[in-house]
Design an enzyme around this catalytic site. Structure first.
Site, PDB file in Angstrom:
ATOM      1  N   HIS A  58       0.994  -1.167   0.381  1.00 17.35           N
ATOM      2  CA  HIS A  58      -0.447  -0.156  -0.312  1.00 17.35           C
ATOM      3  C   HIS A  58       0.963   1.401  -0.455  1.00 17.35           C
ATOM      4  CE1 HIS A  58      -2.952  -3.259   1.297  1.00 17.35           C
ATOM      5  NE2 HIS A  58      -2.327  -2.967   2.447  1.00 17.35           N
ATOM      6  N   HIS A 268      -0.971 -12.268   3.909  1.00 15.01           N
ATOM      7  CA  HIS A 268      -0.660 -12.571   5.554  1.00 15.01           C
ATOM      8  C   HIS A 268      -1.468 -14.562   5.633  1.00 15.01           C
ATOM      9  CE1 HIS A 268      -0.158  -7.801   5.599  1.00 15.01           C
ATOM     10  NE2 HIS A 268      -1.563  -8.129   5.686  1.00 15.01           N
ATOM     11  N   ASP A 319       3.845  -4.978   1.806  1.00 11.87           N
ATOM     12  CA  ASP A 319       2.500  -4.275   2.972  1.00 11.87           C
ATOM     13  C   ASP A 319       3.106  -2.352   3.274  1.00 11.87           C
ATOM     14  OD1 ASP A 319       0.320  -4.092   4.093  1.00 11.87           O
ATOM     15  OD2 ASP A 319       0.722  -5.595   5.047  1.00 11.87           O
TER      16      ASP A 319
HETATM   17  C1  NGQ Z   1      -4.929  -2.615   4.546  1.00 14.82           C
HETATM   18  N1  NGQ Z   1      -3.858  -3.594   6.335  1.00 14.82           N
HETATM   19  O1  NGQ Z   1      -5.436  -1.962   3.445  1.00 14.82           O
HETATM   20  O2  NGQ Z   1      -3.562  -1.106   4.383  1.00 14.82           O
HETATM   21  C2  NGQ Z   1      -4.974  -3.193   6.039  1.00 14.82           C
HETATM   22  C3  NGQ Z   1      -5.248  -2.034   7.309  1.00 14.82           C
HETATM   23  C4  NGQ Z   1      -7.889  -2.987   6.897  1.00 14.82           C
HETATM   24  C5  NGQ Z   1      -3.343  -4.070   6.925  1.00 14.82           C
HETATM   25  N2  NGQ Z   1      -4.278  -5.025   6.641  1.00 14.82           N
HETATM   26  C6  NGQ Z   1      -6.783  -2.263   6.497  1.00 14.82           C
HETATM   27  N3  NGQ Z   1      -2.084  -4.818   7.239  1.00 14.82           N
HETATM   28  O3  NGQ Z   1      -7.200  -3.508   7.171  1.00 14.82           O
HETATM   29  O4  NGQ Z   1      -8.914  -2.901   7.055  1.00 14.82           O
HETATM   30 ZN    ZN Z   2      -1.831  -5.391   3.046  1.00  9.79          ZN
END
Ligand code: NGQ
Ligand code: ZN
Length: 453
Positions: A58, A268, A319
């Site tokens: 991201h 993950h 990530d």
């Molecule tokens: C994300 N990050 O999409 O950036 C997610 C957080 C979510 C991680 N899962 C946001 N590490 O899970 O809704």
């Molecule tokens: Zn992610």
């Protein structure tokens, strides 16, 4: 320049000496010349390895690395971090996104990543409406990849709900909001960007943010062979919520859908039972392990030994970009397991007992598969994505190629990447990205304004 003489190069059959790699104007390897010898004036390198795919990014989160490491009032968790991350996400403009992504990709290239899978969900304007060109934000990320030379698989993210059971999005999730038709329009709008360096796939964000029926619809609408990524089973709370909603664990639910195959990357996949480990492995999907972010967010440990035992495929991603180095991802993937199991040399198999070699080769193949592009090996028809290591560094003094990956991954913290070619084009020379100064200047401007928020 369209060839490189490698004194030692990691080919699919293993380390090979005295090889000349040729590529064509499209950036594909066109010939691997074996048993040859170096000409005096030609382009040469001592140690060459295939560039690594960063299978989960991201990009905008690079701007907040280091900004969320302060304890709050209550117990901090993934979920409190997420609130902070959303706050930053609300401010980022298209121009800033491009500056951040360019900085990130230049750093990733300097550390040996030559491709990225961009899990992109910052689609809408700050007020929640689409930009005049709905794909504008995605285009900015692709422009950053093009500017830096990074290969990219752009994955527009389907993000419709706040939680299991189709809960309406929170106000602070308004920039992410998309339905299946909107995602298909974004994919269509990006079609003209596809070439040897750029692919476009898709990513239902998670089973929280996309319903199973949406996922089915999306997969049915997506052109064949495009990669499909999803966040899965990252946090125990998410697993519990999935069971409460559906009676099944997240990976179990996906496996039971019958949709999983080699096109999928399960990002993950931290919380798995034994059946799920087997299920992912036999589906041919790739597990996208993001060790440094998973450590940063307190997710838990991936069940690496059982997954390797089941011949599961995996790759690595940075990530949230608390690290931009494949060395750190791979090293901590192994160290996490050593600490957890109180043992050593976990990531290895009978045919490959060198941990560094097993990790690097596995992540190359898994990353390539997840990218949906022809990557991950230096062979005819594949991208000319090559990393030249710094043979003048003391760590590599007198080294034999057989020990190179273990030394690169497990010894010290200097960056041993000297030059990087992506699609045959030089992006990094003597440790420096070719546009590093202007990219850093634009990032500096962007950060001075974001920090003052
Ligand atoms: C994300 N990050 O999409 O950036 C997610 C957080 C979510 C991680 N899962 C946001 N590490 O899970 O809704
Ligand atoms: Zn992610």
């Amino acid at each position: 320049m369209s060839s490189l003489f490698a004194h030692h190069v990691l080919l699919p059959q293993g380390w090979t000496s005295n090889v000349r790699l040729h590529w064509n104007t499209s950036g594909e390897l066109s010939q691997i010349e074996l048993n040859t010898s170096a000409q005096i004036h030609e382009n040469q390198a001592q140690f060459v390895v295939p560039g690594m795919t960063n299978l989960h990014s991201h990009a905008f989160q690079r701007a907040m690395a280091g900004m969320t490491e302060m304890a709050g009032e209550g117990k901090d968790s993934f979920w409190t971090w997420r609130d902070l991350m959303y706050r930053y996400a609300l401010h980022i403009t298209p121009k800033q996104l491009q500056a951040i992504a360019a900085q990130l990709y230049a750093e990733c290239l300097r550390h040996g990543y030559t491709a990225v899978c961009e899990f992109h969900y910052l689609h809408r304007d700050q007020d929640g409406s689409f930009y005049a060109r709905p794909a504008e934000m995605a285009e900015c990320v692709i422009a950053a990849a093009e500017q830096t030379g990074m290969g990219i698989s752009m994955l527009p993210v389907l993000y419709s709900y706040a939680d299991f059971g189709e809960h309406a999005l929170r106000h602070d999730q308004r920039r992410f909001s998309t339905n299946v038709a909107e995602i298909m329009q974004l994919i269509e709008a990006l079609d003209g960007k596809r070439n040897g360096q750029v692919e476009v796939g898709v990513a239902p964000h998670s089973l929280r943010a996309a319903s199973m029926s949406q996922i089915r619809e999306l997969v049915a609408a997506l052109p064949a062979a495009r990669p499909i990524h999803i966040h899965i089973a990252e946090q125990q709370k998410e697993v519990d919520a999935c069971i409460a909603y559906s009676g099944k664990r997240p990976v179990e639910l996906l496996l039971d859908s019958g949709l999983l195959n080699e096109r999928w990357c399960l990002v993950h996949a931290t919380h798995l039972n034994k059946a799920e480990v087997q299920g992912i492995a036999s589906s041919g999907a790739v597990a996208g392990i993001c060790t440094t972010t998973e450590g940063n967010l307190g997710d838990g440990f991936f069940d690496l030994p059982d997954y390797i035992e089941a011949s599961g495929r995996f790759g690595i991603g940075s990530d949230s970009h608390v690290s931009q180095s494949p060395v750190e991802e791979l090293r901590w993937l192994e160290y996490g397991q050593r600490l957890r199991l109180q043992g050593r040399n976990i990531a290895s198999v009978t045919g490959q007992r060198k941990v560094g070699d097993f990790l690097y080769q596995s992540a190359l193949q898994g990353g390539a598969q997840a990218s949906g592009r022809k990557l991950g090996q230096l062979a005819t028809g594949y991208r000319a994505d090559m990393v030249v290591l710094d043979d003048a560094h003391p760590n590599l003094a007198g080294i034999s190629s057989a020990d190179l990956l273990n030394t690169w991954i497990f010894a010290g913290n200097d960056n041993l990447v000297r030059d990087v070619y992506v699609g045959g084009k030089l992006a990094v020379q003597n440790g420096k990205h070719l546009q590093q100064d202007e990219i850093q200047a634009a990032y500096g401007t962007c950060m001075r304004s974001l920090r003052s928020l």
